[in-house]
Design a protein around this motif. Structure first.
Motif, PDB file in Angstrom:
ATOM      1  N   ASP A 146      41.654  39.975  49.797  1.00 14.75           N
ATOM      2  CA  ASP A 146      42.107  39.028  49.041  1.00 14.75           C
ATOM      3  C   ASP A 146      42.120  37.516  49.709  1.00 14.75           C
ATOM      4  OD1 ASP A 146      42.847  40.960  46.931  1.00 14.75           O
ATOM      5  OD2 ASP A 146      44.866  41.194  47.853  1.00 14.75           O
ATOM      6  N   ASN A 151      43.513  39.733  39.926  1.00 18.94           N
ATOM      7  CA  ASN A 151      43.252  41.085  39.486  1.00 18.94           C
ATOM      8  C   ASN A 151      41.901  41.624  39.937  1.00 18.94           C
ATOM      9  OD1 ASN A 151      45.750  41.294  38.376  1.00 18.94           O
ATOM     10  ND2 ASN A 151      45.053  40.478  36.421  1.00 18.94           N
ATOM     11  N   ILE A 152      40.931  40.762  39.745  1.00 21.29           N
ATOM     12  CA  ILE A 152      39.579  41.045  40.209  1.00 21.29           C
ATOM     13  C   ILE A 152      39.439  41.324  41.790  1.00 21.29           C
ATOM     14  CG2 ILE A 152      37.232  40.305  40.239  1.00 21.29           C
ATOM     15  CD1 ILE A 152      37.635  39.037  37.764  1.00 21.29           C
ATOM     16  N   SER A 153      40.007  40.499  42.360  1.00 21.34           N
ATOM     17  CA  SER A 153      40.238  40.537  44.038  1.00 21.34           C
ATOM     18  C   SER A 153      40.666  41.948  44.340  1.00 21.34           C
ATOM     19  CB  SER A 153      40.708  39.300  44.535  1.00 21.34           C
ATOM     20  OG  SER A 153      40.876  39.513  46.048  1.00 21.34           O
ATOM     21  N   ARG A 154      41.844  42.265  43.745  1.00 17.84           N
ATOM     22  CA  ARG A 154      42.756  43.444  44.144  1.00 17.84           C
ATOM     23  C   ARG A 154      41.912  44.501  43.586  1.00 17.84           C
ATOM     24  NH1 ARG A 154      47.893  43.966  45.237  1.00 17.84           N
ATOM     25  NH2 ARG A 154      47.305  41.933  46.225  1.00 17.84           N
ATOM     26  N   SER A 155      41.286  44.811  42.662  1.00 16.10           N
ATOM     27  CA  SER A 155      40.585  45.745  42.306  1.00 16.10           C
ATOM     28  C   SER A 155      39.278  45.943  43.324  1.00 16.10           C
ATOM     29  CB  SER A 155      39.870  45.839  41.002  1.00 16.10           C
ATOM     30  OG  SER A 155      40.907  45.470  39.986  1.00 16.10           O
ATOM     31  N   VAL A 156      38.696  44.820  43.724  1.00 19.82           N
ATOM     32  CA  VAL A 156      37.587  45.156  44.724  1.00 19.82           C
ATOM     33  C   VAL A 156      38.182  45.533  46.278  1.00 19.82           C
ATOM     34  CG1 VAL A 156      35.793  43.552  46.160  1.00 19.82           C
ATOM     35  CG2 VAL A 156      36.174  43.421  43.580  1.00 19.82           C
ATOM     36  N   VAL A 163      36.966  31.818  37.712  1.00 19.51           N
ATOM     37  CA  VAL A 163      37.788  32.296  36.842  1.00 19.51           C
ATOM     38  C   VAL A 163      38.854  31.234  36.334  1.00 19.51           C
ATOM     39  CG1 VAL A 163      38.983  34.054  36.021  1.00 19.51           C
ATOM     40  CG2 VAL A 163      36.931  34.464  37.359  1.00 19.51           C
ATOM     41  N   LEU A 196      36.922  33.344  43.582  1.00 19.69           N
ATOM     42  CA  LEU A 196      37.039  33.733  42.208  1.00 19.69           C
ATOM     43  C   LEU A 196      37.806  32.590  41.507  1.00 19.69           C
ATOM     44  CD1 LEU A 196      37.747  37.367  42.704  1.00 19.69           C
ATOM     45  CD2 LEU A 196      35.727  36.477  41.817  1.00 19.69           C
ATOM     46  N   ARG A 233      43.689  36.080  36.465  1.00 20.04           N
ATOM     47  CA  ARG A 233      42.345  37.103  36.452  1.00 20.04           C
ATOM     48  C   ARG A 233      41.695  37.173  37.914  1.00 20.04           C
ATOM     49  NH1 ARG A 233      40.294  40.972  33.188  1.00 20.04           N
ATOM     50  NH2 ARG A 233      37.881  40.952  33.232  1.00 20.04           N
ATOM     51  N   ALA A 234      41.713  36.099  38.447  1.00 23.28           N
ATOM     52  CA  ALA A 234      41.153  36.147  40.026  1.00 23.28           C
ATOM     53  C   ALA A 234      41.816  37.072  40.801  1.00 23.28           C
ATOM     54  CB  ALA A 234      41.099  34.772  40.505  1.00 23.28           C
TER      55      ALA A 234
END
Length: 482
Positions: free
Chosen positions: A89, A108-113, A100, A96, A105-106
Motif C-alpha cells: 500500500d 481498493n486496487i492496492s489492497r487487492s494487490v 485513477v 495509482l 479506487r486506488a
C-alpha cells in the motif's frame, strides 16, 4: 377571572412540566441502596458457584475456543501478513492515485494487490518448505532408524572393551549398563508388543487431529483475506466501542496500550521469525561445509528452537549434538563448537540488528518470562511469554512514573543509587549533594545531635528539624561556612 389570568393558566398547564428537578426521592434512594446490596450479594454467589463449577466452565470455554480456532488462525495469519500488505500500500497507492480519479479506487486496487502478493508469498514459503524439508527429513529419519541400533551396539561394545573392572566406579558403571540393557530387552519383548494397539490408536488419533488442524489452517487463510481487506473498518469499530464504553481518560489509555502492545508483539514475533530463518539457513550451509550427518534435520531443529529467546539455542543444540555424536563423537564436538560460534553471531550481531530493543527487557526478565510462560503454556508460552511480559513491564513502568510525577520526583532509575534519598519534606537529594552535607562541619550544637540512619549510612537532616534561627545567627552561620 380576567382573560389574561385565563391565558396564563392555560399556558402554565399546557407547557411541558420539568421532572426530577429536586433530585431522587427518599424512596428512590432506599431502592437504589437495596439494589446495590442485592447486586453485590448476587455477584458473590455467582462467583462462588463459578468456582465450584470451574471445570465445567473451562470445558465450555475450551469448546468455544475449538470452534473459533479457524478464526484465531485467520487473525494470526493476517497479523503476520499485514507488514507485506502495508508495504505494498505504501508503494502502490501514490502511483495509482495519479492514474485513477475515482475516490477510493486506488486504495481498493492496492489492497487487492497487497493481499494477493502476501498470499503468494505464504504459499511459496509453505511449498518450498514442504518440497525441501519433507524428503530430506524422511531420508534423515530413515537413516537414523537404520543406523541407530548399530550405533548403540558399537557404543556398548566400545564400553565393554574398556577395562572397567580396574576400579570400583568402573564396576558400578558396567553393572548399570548391563542392567539397563537387560531391562531394555525385557521391555522390547514383553511390554512393547502389548502396547502396539494403543500406539496405533494414538497414531490414528494424531493423524486425524493433524488433518483437522490442516482444515482449520485452510479456513484460517480464507478468514485472513477478509480481515486484511477490512482491517481499517475493524479498527474503527473497536475504537468506537472503547470510547462508548469507557471514560475518555481510560479509553485513551486503553488505545495507547493497544498501540504499544502491537508495536512490541509485531517487532518481536516478525523479527524473531526472520532471525530464526537466517540462523537455520546458516546452520545448513555450515553443516554442509563440515560434512555433518543429518544436516537438514539438525538445521530445522536449530532454526525452530531459535525462535525461543535465550534457551532456544541450547534446547536445539543438545538433541542435535547427541544425534551427531552417535555417528561420530568428534563431529559432535565440532558441531557444538560451530553452534557456539553461530549463537554468538546471532546474539551479538544478527539478533540486535533485526530485533533491536523491541521488548525493552533485560536478560533477567527475559529468563523469568520464558520460565513462567513455558511452565504455564508450554512451547507457545515460551514464545509469547517475552512480549507479553514486556507489555506488563511497560504498564508497571508507566504507573510507577506517573506516581513519581505526582510526587515531583525523578523518573530516571539511575537517580536512585545507594546514597540518594528523599527527605521528609519530599525533596530529592542526590548522592553528590548528600556527600557535601555529610562532610560539612556544623558550628551549632543543635545540628551535631540531629542524625538519622538512612539507606544504611548516617545522614544529616537539618531542613525540617533544626530550630528557627534569628537573622544574626543566620549571618554568623554564613560567615562560619565561608
Amino acid at each position: 377571572m380576567s382573560e389574561n389570568e385565563k391565558k396564563e393558566r392555560e399556558t402554565y398547564y399546557n407547557s411541558k412540566p420539568r421532572l426530577g428537578g429536586n433530585g431522587p426521592s427518599k424512596i428512590r434512594q432506599q431502592f437504589n441502596r437495596g439494589m446495590t446490596y442485592f447486586l453485590v450479594i448476587a455477584a458473590s454467589l455467582a462467583f462462588y458457584f463459578a468456582l465450584l463449577r470451574f471445570r465445567h466452565i473451562f470445558n465450555v470455554l475450551w469448546k468455544v475456543y475449538d470452534v473459533l480456532k479457524p478464526i484465531i488462525y485467520g487473525a494470526v495469519i493476517a497479523y503476520l501478513l499485514n507488514p507485506i500488505v502495508k508495504r505494498v500500500d505504501k508503494r502502490l497507492i501514490p502511483v495509482l492515485e495519479k492514474k485513477v480519479t475515482k475516490p477510493g479506487r486506488a486504495q481498493n486496487i492496492s489492497r487487492s494487490v497487497g493481499v494477493f502478493t502476501s498470499l503468494i508469498v505464504l504459499l511459496a514459503l509453505i511449498s518450498a518448505l514442504c518440497n525441501l524439508l519433507i524428503p530430506e527429513l524422511y531420508v534423515s529419519i530413515r537413516d537414523m532408524i537404520y543406523t541407530l541400533p548399530e550405533q548403540l551396539n558399537h557404543m556398548v561394545s566400545s564400553l565393554n572393551d574398556i577395562k572397567l573392572e580396574d576400579s570400583t566406579t568402573g564396576s558400578i558403571v558396567k553393572t548399570a549398563i548391563e542392567q539397563g540393557t537387560t531391562m531394555l530387552q525385557n521391555w522390547l519383548r514383553n511390554d512393547l508388543l502389548g502396547k502396539v494397539n494403543e500406539l496405533m490408536s494414538n497414531l490414528t488419533v494424531g493423524v486425524l487431529n493433524f488433518l483437522g488442524e490442516v482444515v482449520n489452517f485452510l479456513i484460517g487463510v480464507i478468514v485472513s483475506i477478509y480481515i486484511l481487506f477490512s482491517k481499517e473498518l475493524f479498527a474503527k469499530q473497536c475504537k468506537k466501542i472503547v470510547y462508548a464504553v469507557f471514560p475518555i481518560r481510560h479509553a485513551n489509555l486503553i488505545l495507547h496500550l493497544t498501540t504499544k502492545s502491537n508495536e512490541i508483539f509485531g517487532g518481536f514475533i516478525i523479527g524473531k521469525i526472520i532471525d530464526s530463518a537466517i540462523i537455520g539457513v546458516l546452520c545448513f550451509f555450515g553443516l554442509s561445509i563440515l560434512n555433518m550427518p543429518y544436516m537438514l534435520l539438525v538445521s530445522v531443529i536449530v532454526g525452530v528452537t531459535n525462535v525461543i529467546p535465550f534457551f532456544g539455542p541450547y534446547i536445539g543444540a543438545v538433541p542435535s549434538a547427541i544425534l551427531i555424536m552417535l555417528d561420530s563423537p568428534i563431529k559432535g564436538v565440532y558441531f557444538l563448537i560451530f553452534i557456539l560460534v553461530l549463537q554468538q553471531f546471532d546474539g551479538n550481531i544478527l539478533g540486535p540488528k533485526i530485533l533491536g530493543n523491541s521488548t525493552g527487557l533485560s536478560a533477567f526478565w527475559v529468563i523469568v518470562a520464558i520460565l513462567l510462560g513455558g511452565g504455564l503454556f508450554g512451547f507457545p508460552g515460551m514464545l509469547m511469554g517475552v512480549p507479553t511480559f514486556a507489555v506488563i513491564y511497560y504498564i508497571v513502568q508507566m504507573l510507577v512514573n506517573s506516581k513519581l510525577e505526582q510526587k515531583m520526583l525523578p523518573k530516571n532509575t539511575e537517580a536512585y543509587d545507594q546514597y540518594s534519598y528523599v527527605d521528609n519534606a519530599g525533596q530529592y537529594v542526590h548522592s553528590s549533594q548528600e556527600h557535601v552535607h555529610a562532610t560539612q562541619e556544623y558550628k551549632y550544637p543543635e545540628h551535631s545531635a540531629i542524625h538519622m540512619e538512612y539507606f544504611g549510612h548516617m545522614e544529616t537532616f537539618d531542613a525540617k528539624i533544626k530550630p528557627k534561627k534569628t537573622d544574626d545567627q543566620e549571618e554568623n552561620h554564613k560567615k562560619d561556612n565561608k
